[in-house]
Design a protein around this motif. Structure first.
Motif, PDB file in Angstrom:
ATOM      1  N   THR A   1     -23.148 -13.423   7.358  1.00  0.00           N
ATOM      2  CA  THR A   1     -22.056 -12.550   6.948  1.00  0.00           C
ATOM      3  C   THR A   1     -21.555 -12.936   5.557  1.00  0.00           C
ATOM      4  O   THR A   1     -22.152 -13.810   4.900  1.00  0.00           O
ATOM      5  CB  THR A   1     -20.929 -12.570   8.003  1.00  0.00           C
ATOM      6  OG1 THR A   1     -19.965 -11.576   7.675  1.00  0.00           O
ATOM      7  CG2 THR A   1     -20.262 -13.936   8.085  1.00  0.00           C
TER       8      THR A   1
ATOM      9  N   PRO B   1     -22.343 -15.443  -2.487  1.00  0.00           N
ATOM     10  CA  PRO B   1     -23.274 -14.441  -3.013  1.00  0.00           C
ATOM     11  C   PRO B   1     -24.556 -15.074  -3.561  1.00  0.00           C
ATOM     12  O   PRO B   1     -24.510 -16.098  -4.221  1.00  0.00           O
ATOM     13  CB  PRO B   1     -22.483 -13.764  -4.136  1.00  0.00           C
ATOM     14  CG  PRO B   1     -21.394 -14.711  -4.494  1.00  0.00           C
ATOM     15  CD  PRO B   1     -21.088 -15.499  -3.255  1.00  0.00           C
ATOM     16  N   ILE B   2     -25.688 -14.469  -3.232  1.00  0.00           N
ATOM     17  CA  ILE B   2     -27.004 -14.938  -3.683  1.00  0.00           C
ATOM     18  C   ILE B   2     -27.771 -13.716  -4.171  1.00  0.00           C
ATOM     19  O   ILE B   2     -27.737 -12.664  -3.528  1.00  0.00           O
ATOM     20  CB  ILE B   2     -27.769 -15.610  -2.514  1.00  0.00           C
ATOM     21  CG1 ILE B   2     -27.039 -16.875  -2.044  1.00  0.00           C
ATOM     22  CG2 ILE B   2     -29.211 -15.935  -2.920  1.00  0.00           C
ATOM     23  CD1 ILE B   2     -27.678 -17.570  -0.835  1.00  0.00           C
TER      24      ILE B   2
ATOM     25  N   THR C   1     -30.430 -11.278  -4.298  1.00  0.00           N
ATOM     26  CA  THR C   1     -31.555 -10.843  -3.456  1.00  0.00           C
ATOM     27  C   THR C   1     -31.743  -9.335  -3.640  1.00  0.00           C
ATOM     28  O   THR C   1     -30.937  -8.687  -4.313  1.00  0.00           O
ATOM     29  CB  THR C   1     -31.274 -11.090  -1.955  1.00  0.00           C
ATOM     30  OG1 THR C   1     -30.166 -10.269  -1.558  1.00  0.00           O
ATOM     31  CG2 THR C   1     -30.963 -12.539  -1.649  1.00  0.00           C
ATOM     32  N   LEU C   2     -32.761  -8.798  -2.947  1.00  0.00           N
ATOM     33  CA  LEU C   2     -33.007  -7.354  -2.979  1.00  0.00           C
ATOM     34  C   LEU C   2     -31.746  -6.581  -2.542  1.00  0.00           C
ATOM     35  O   LEU C   2     -31.348  -5.606  -3.169  1.00  0.00           O
ATOM     36  CB  LEU C   2     -34.164  -7.051  -2.029  1.00  0.00           C
ATOM     37  CG  LEU C   2     -34.954  -5.767  -2.220  1.00  0.00           C
ATOM     38  CD1 LEU C   2     -35.537  -5.694  -3.614  1.00  0.00           C
ATOM     39  CD2 LEU C   2     -36.077  -5.704  -1.175  1.00  0.00           C
ATOM     40  N   SER C   3     -31.114  -7.041  -1.460  1.00  0.00           N
ATOM     41  CA  SER C   3     -29.937  -6.343  -0.938  1.00  0.00           C
ATOM     42  C   SER C   3     -28.732  -6.454  -1.870  1.00  0.00           C
ATOM     43  O   SER C   3     -28.030  -5.476  -2.096  1.00  0.00           O
ATOM     44  CB  SER C   3     -29.523  -6.914   0.417  1.00  0.00           C
ATOM     45  OG  SER C   3     -30.474  -6.582   1.378  1.00  0.00           O
TER      46      SER C   3
ATOM     47  N   CYS D   1     -40.056  -4.901  13.554  1.00  0.00           N
ATOM     48  CA  CYS D   1     -38.892  -4.672  14.404  1.00  0.00           C
ATOM     49  C   CYS D   1     -37.841  -3.897  13.614  1.00  0.00           C
ATOM     50  O   CYS D   1     -37.018  -4.485  12.911  1.00  0.00           O
ATOM     51  CB  CYS D   1     -38.322  -5.999  14.910  1.00  0.00           C
ATOM     52  SG  CYS D   1     -37.014  -5.788  16.134  1.00  0.00           S
ATOM     53  N   ASP D   2     -37.913  -2.575  13.701  1.00  0.00           N
ATOM     54  CA  ASP D   2     -36.899  -1.733  13.057  1.00  0.00           C
ATOM     55  C   ASP D   2     -35.696  -1.681  13.997  1.00  0.00           C
ATOM     56  O   ASP D   2     -35.769  -1.100  15.081  1.00  0.00           O
ATOM     57  CB  ASP D   2     -37.475  -0.333  12.820  1.00  0.00           C
ATOM     58  CG  ASP D   2     -36.415   0.644  12.304  1.00  0.00           C
ATOM     59  OD1 ASP D   2     -35.255   0.235  12.114  1.00  0.00           O
ATOM     60  OD2 ASP D   2     -36.762   1.823  12.109  1.00  0.00           O
ATOM     61  N   VAL D   3     -34.598  -2.289  13.569  1.00  0.00           N
ATOM     62  CA  VAL D   3     -33.450  -2.452  14.470  1.00  0.00           C
ATOM     63  C   VAL D   3     -32.678  -1.155  14.737  1.00  0.00           C
ATOM     64  O   VAL D   3     -31.764  -1.144  15.544  1.00  0.00           O
ATOM     65  CB  VAL D   3     -32.482  -3.544  13.973  1.00  0.00           C
ATOM     66  CG1 VAL D   3     -33.184  -4.900  13.925  1.00  0.00           C
ATOM     67  CG2 VAL D   3     -31.869  -3.190  12.620  1.00  0.00           C
TER      68      VAL D   3
ATOM     69  N   LYS E   1     -19.327  -5.945   8.112  1.00  0.00           N
ATOM     70  CA  LYS E   1     -19.350  -7.406   8.329  1.00  0.00           C
ATOM     71  C   LYS E   1     -18.196  -7.839   9.228  1.00  0.00           C
ATOM     72  O   LYS E   1     -18.342  -8.768  10.027  1.00  0.00           O
ATOM     73  CB  LYS E   1     -19.301  -8.157   6.992  1.00  0.00           C
ATOM     74  CG  LYS E   1     -20.586  -8.077   6.173  1.00  0.00           C
ATOM     75  CD  LYS E   1     -21.790  -8.608   6.916  1.00  0.00           C
ATOM     76  CE  LYS E   1     -23.001  -8.786   5.995  1.00  0.00           C
ATOM     77  NZ  LYS E   1     -24.247  -9.022   6.758  1.00  0.00           N
TER      78      LYS E   1
ATOM     79  N   PHE F   1     -43.092  -4.096   4.357  1.00  0.00           N
ATOM     80  CA  PHE F   1     -42.797  -5.520   4.204  1.00  0.00           C
ATOM     81  C   PHE F   1     -43.895  -6.418   4.788  1.00  0.00           C
ATOM     82  O   PHE F   1     -43.903  -7.609   4.555  1.00  0.00           O
ATOM     83  CB  PHE F   1     -41.472  -5.872   4.872  1.00  0.00           C
ATOM     84  CG  PHE F   1     -40.287  -5.246   4.204  1.00  0.00           C
ATOM     85  CD1 PHE F   1     -39.841  -5.719   2.974  1.00  0.00           C
ATOM     86  CD2 PHE F   1     -39.632  -4.176   4.785  1.00  0.00           C
ATOM     87  CE1 PHE F   1     -38.757  -5.139   2.340  1.00  0.00           C
ATOM     88  CE2 PHE F   1     -38.548  -3.585   4.157  1.00  0.00           C
ATOM     89  CZ  PHE F   1     -38.107  -4.067   2.934  1.00  0.00           C
TER      90      PHE F   1
ATOM     91  N   SER G   1     -35.198 -13.633  -0.173  1.00  0.00           N
ATOM     92  CA  SER G   1     -34.388 -13.371   1.016  1.00  0.00           C
ATOM     93  C   SER G   1     -33.748 -14.647   1.551  1.00  0.00           C
ATOM     94  O   SER G   1     -34.392 -15.697   1.589  1.00  0.00           O
ATOM     95  CB  SER G   1     -35.256 -12.780   2.132  1.00  0.00           C
ATOM     96  OG  SER G   1     -35.780 -11.527   1.757  1.00  0.00           O
ATOM     97  N   ILE G   2     -32.497 -14.535   1.995  1.00  0.00           N
ATOM     98  CA  ILE G   2     -31.842 -15.686   2.608  1.00  0.00           C
ATOM     99  C   ILE G   2     -32.620 -16.097   3.863  1.00  0.00           C
ATOM    100  O   ILE G   2     -32.753 -17.279   4.162  1.00  0.00           O
ATOM    101  CB  ILE G   2     -30.369 -15.360   2.928  1.00  0.00           C
ATOM    102  CG1 ILE G   2     -29.629 -14.998   1.627  1.00  0.00           C
ATOM    103  CG2 ILE G   2     -29.693 -16.544   3.613  1.00  0.00           C
ATOM    104  CD1 ILE G   2     -28.174 -14.611   1.822  1.00  0.00           C
TER     105      ILE G   2
ATOM    106  N   CYS H   1     -30.760 -11.716   9.902  1.00  0.00           N
ATOM    107  CA  CYS H   1     -30.508 -11.699   8.450  1.00  0.00           C
ATOM    108  C   CYS H   1     -30.713 -10.276   7.950  1.00  0.00           C
ATOM    109  O   CYS H   1     -31.497 -10.033   7.021  1.00  0.00           O
ATOM    110  CB  CYS H   1     -31.449 -12.647   7.716  1.00  0.00           C
ATOM    111  SG  CYS H   1     -31.613 -14.257   8.513  1.00  0.00           S
TER     112      CYS H   1
END
Ligand code: 0WD
Length: 255
Positions: A146, A192-193, A195-197, A65-67, A164, A44, A19-20, A93
């Motif tokens: 973003t 771009p990195i 990650t899971l997303s 914390c589920d947003v 975004k 998680f 994760s970033i 994030c």
């Protein structure tokens, strides 16, 4: 590195070690900051707790914390207020879109998928800023993540790009509101990195490849690079900057 000793920051959105948010956590930990972590849901919790245990500092406050849930967000910040009182900043994030909306035609986006992506990826920043504001009595710095797909059409990014754009504009409106309270709000536009997303974005490998070939620095962005820029935005060194989007993307955005 920058010193953030004696300062407390909330890091939202660690899912795993790729994760970033975790890159940001490591940079801030190295700067001597106190960290508070929030995670999306039960699945998680263990991985976040195990990761946090590997940091140099002791960071004991780790909360759900589920947003998407107003009460959960309010509860989370009430708990932080009770346990630490004051915070100096927050890293947002967090993003989500349905897998099927991250390929094919944008014009096929469903109403549900559109609202879900905007709810989790954009509105959450406003909701969090509202809840965090009373805890930033000494001033503060909010940083959101973003992507260039919010400024320009990128293949397969689709509804997430529209979300975004909303997030980036939210950063500016929030900066305008909160500036008089000594709170700065900025975005980091990361290259771009993997990650899971980002795995959810169709054909992500060719995007990484294109960056290596074309970006001015001819390499991909690392979570450490994003983390160090976040540390700068959380420090006094950036005290004159608010409402800004800083690209940490090997320069790709100038092309
Ligand atoms: O290439 C990339 N990876 C880029 C990511 C380039 C530029 C920007 N970004 C952004 C993302 O859009 C996001 O805003 O960086 C942020 C962090 O994303 P990431 O590090 O790439 O992805 P990941 O490690 O999956 O973390 C995103 C997390 C979630 O993980 P899951 O796997 O569940 O999607 O967002 C969190 C969750 O931890 N999240 C939520 N948090 C609270 N409530 C929720 C929710 N409802 N949904 C997702």
């Amino acid at each position: 590195s920058i010193s953030l000793k004696g300062k407390t920051f909330v890091i939202m959105g660690v899912a795993n070690k790729r994760s970033i948010a975790w890159g940001i956590a490591r940079s801030l930990d190295q700067s001597g900051a106190n960290l508070i972590f929030t995670y999306a849901g039960e699945r998680f919790e263990k991985s976040v707790r195990d990761l946090v245990a590997t940091l140099d500092g002791t960071h004991e406050l780790i909360l759900p914390c589920d947003v998407t849930n107003d009460e959960a967000v309010a509860e989370c910040f009430t708990a932080i207020k009770e346990q630490v009182g004051t915070i100096h900043g927050l890293a947002h994030c967090i993003a989500f879109a349905k897998g099927e909306e991250l390929s094919g035609d944008f014009s096929d986006t469903s109403r549900d998928g559109f609202l879900l992506a905007h709810n989790i990826s954009a509105y959450s920043l406003t909701s969090i800023a509202k809840n965090a504001k009373p805890l930033m009595a000494e001033g503060g710095s909010i940083v959101a993540l973003t992507y260039i797909g919010g400024e320009r059409v990128m293949p397969n990014y689709n509804v997430m790009g529209v979300a975004k754009a909303s997030l980036e504009m939210s950063v500016r409106y929030l900066a305008a509101d909160l500036g008089r309270h000594g709170i700065r709000v900025n975005a980091i536009s990361s290259g771009p990195i993997r990650t899971l997303s980002s795995k959810g974005v169709s054909d992500f490998n060719s995007i990484l490849h294109e960056i290596e070939e074309k970006a001015p620095l001819r390499r991909n962005t690392t979570p450490e690079e994003v983390g160090d820029t976040a540390a700068f935005l959380f420090s006094d060194m950036s005290r004159g900057i608010t409402g800004e989007t800083i690209h940490v993307d090997s320069g790709f955005h100038i092309l």
